[in-house]
Design a protein around this motif. Structure first.
Motif, short mmCIF file in Angstrom:
data_model
loop_
_atom_site.label_atom_id
_atom_site.label_comp_id
_atom_site.label_asym_id
_atom_site.label_seq_id
_atom_site.Cartn_x
_atom_site.Cartn_y
_atom_site.Cartn_z
N GLY A 77 0.80 -1.22 0.00
CA GLY A 77 0.00 0.00 0.00
C GLY A 77 0.83 1.26 0.00
N MET A 83 -7.80 -4.57 10.30
CA MET A 83 -6.81 -4.43 9.24
C MET A 83 -6.30 -2.99 9.25
N ASN A 141 -3.47 -2.30 5.13
CA ASN A 141 -3.54 -3.56 4.37
C ASN A 141 -2.90 -4.74 5.10
N GLU A 142 -2.65 -4.60 6.40
CA GLU A 142 -2.05 -5.67 7.18
C GLU A 142 -3.03 -6.13 8.27
N GLU A 151 -7.47 1.47 6.69
CA GLU A 151 -7.64 0.01 6.71
C GLU A 151 -7.02 -0.56 5.44
N THR A 152 -7.48 -0.02 4.31
CA THR A 152 -6.94 -0.34 3.00
C THR A 152 -6.75 0.97 2.26
N ASP A 153 -6.45 0.89 0.97
CA ASP A 153 -6.28 2.10 0.17
C ASP A 153 -7.59 2.87 0.02
#
Length: 349
Positions: free
Chosen positions: A3, A27, A30-31, A259-261
């Motif tokens: 990310g 999360m 991205n982990e 959390e994510t992109d």
């Protein structure tokens, strides 16, 4: 590291009371991470993936200070090292999972996703006001299906208030502030927005403002990775100092953790130094604050959906975007610097 994120930084991970002696999965960047508390109350954060067959440890159970994988029962201690595996007298030294620095402070848990050796608590986002007497503090969180930077864009451009928050804190005539100024430092942006003689918004009417005009000064600041303060000073207009029938000061802390992109956790703390023991007023204020942040989340998620659907659609900036654009430049520069630092040892080898 996956990310487009800054890893060597503190991120808000949870409200303090969310993490107990049960596995708590989230999360970050991205982990997958699992958090729990040891018997002495210390919080623990480990990679949520067993070193044997990649089962999520969060589906297992906490046993004292340890956590057990739900698949084959391997037990990992709070340092991430396997301490028991069935049928083996000696456990392979690589049977371990990553441990993340995790700190309980100011009513939140804070996680360091980068190099543990660089985890310096003195660099943590300053929320010390939350622990001081004389302030009523209300904490909460949202989950948003939008990039964390979209929330920063939203906070650093308060010209949206009259429209997105028309049912709460927005005033219909708050369209052309008397002044909008910016203070810039290397890793810090602060804007000050002053509007005079506004009609009270629905939220201020609910909190006791009468049929008189208000003057409001708002400051919004940014510091990396995704932190922003918004302080709002509101008082009755056209009054001598000290004679106002309405005079309020709010300070808010906003902490966005990717959390994510395209999704993030939004943590917040609202503070006020008036009517701090008024429970009825506190309930009204909490409801208003939760509602207006839900309005922000809704519009940011709508923007994220369109961005994913129409990635080539143009974005034309306005003057009010100055703070958000500066914030983007800061985080982009810091991510680039971190990647250069990570590449240097590899190049040397």
């Amino acid at each position: 590291m996956a990310g487009n994120f800054l890893h060597n930084a503190w991120y808000c991970a949870a409200l303090s009371d969310e993490v107990t002696d049960k596995p708590f999965a989230r999360m970050f960047l991205n982990e997958p991470v699992v958090m729990y508390r040891r018997e002495d109350g210390e919080p623990v954060a480990l990679a949520d993936i067993c070193a044997h067959r990649r089962a999520p440890l969060s589906d297992g159970c906490v046993q004292g200070d340890n956590i057990q994988c739900p698949y084959h029962g391997i037990i990992f201690d709070s340092e991430g090292k396997a301490v028991w595996a069935q049928g083996r007298e000696k456990i392979h030294p690589n049977m371990k999972v990553r441990k993340y620095p995790l700190v309980d402070k100011h009513g939140f848990l804070w996680i360091w996703m980068g190099d543990p050796a660089r985890a310096d608590e003195t660099t943590m986002y300053d929320c010390s006001l939350l622990d001081l007497p004389g302030w009523a503090v209300q904490r909460g969180e949202f989950y948003s299906r939008s990039a964390a930077m979209m929330a920063i864009d939203n906070i650093m451009d308060l010209s949206h208030t009259a429209f997105v928050h028309a049912a709460t804190i927005g005033a219909g005539d708050d369209l052309d502030p008397e002044a909008l100024t910016w203070e810039r430092r290397e890793n810090y942006i602060k804007g000050t927005r002053k509007a005079t003689r506004m009609t009270p918004s629905p939220a201020y009417l609910a909190r006791g403002a009468g049929d008189y005009m208000l003057t409001q000064v708002k400051t919004m600041s940014y510091e990396p990775p995704y932190y922003s303060n918004v302080d709002i000073f509101t008082k009755e207009a056209d009054c001598e100092p000290g004679a106002e029938r309405f005079n309020e000061e709010f300070r808010t802390f906003n902490m966005m953790t990717p959390e994510t992109d395209t999704s993030h956790f939004y943590f917040y703390a609202n503070c006020r130094n008036f009517r701090i023991d008024d429970e009825e007023f506190g309930a009204i204020n909490l409801k208003i604050g939760h509602t207006l942040l839900a309005e922000d989340v809704k519009i940011c998620e709508a923007v994220q959906r369109r961005t994913l659907q129409c990635p080539s659609s143009p974005e034309i900036d306005l003057a009010a975007d100055a703070g958000g654009l500066q914030a983007r430049r800061i985080i982009k520069r810091l991510i680039a610097q971190e990647r250069e630092e990570e590449a240097m040892p590899a190049a040397a080898e």
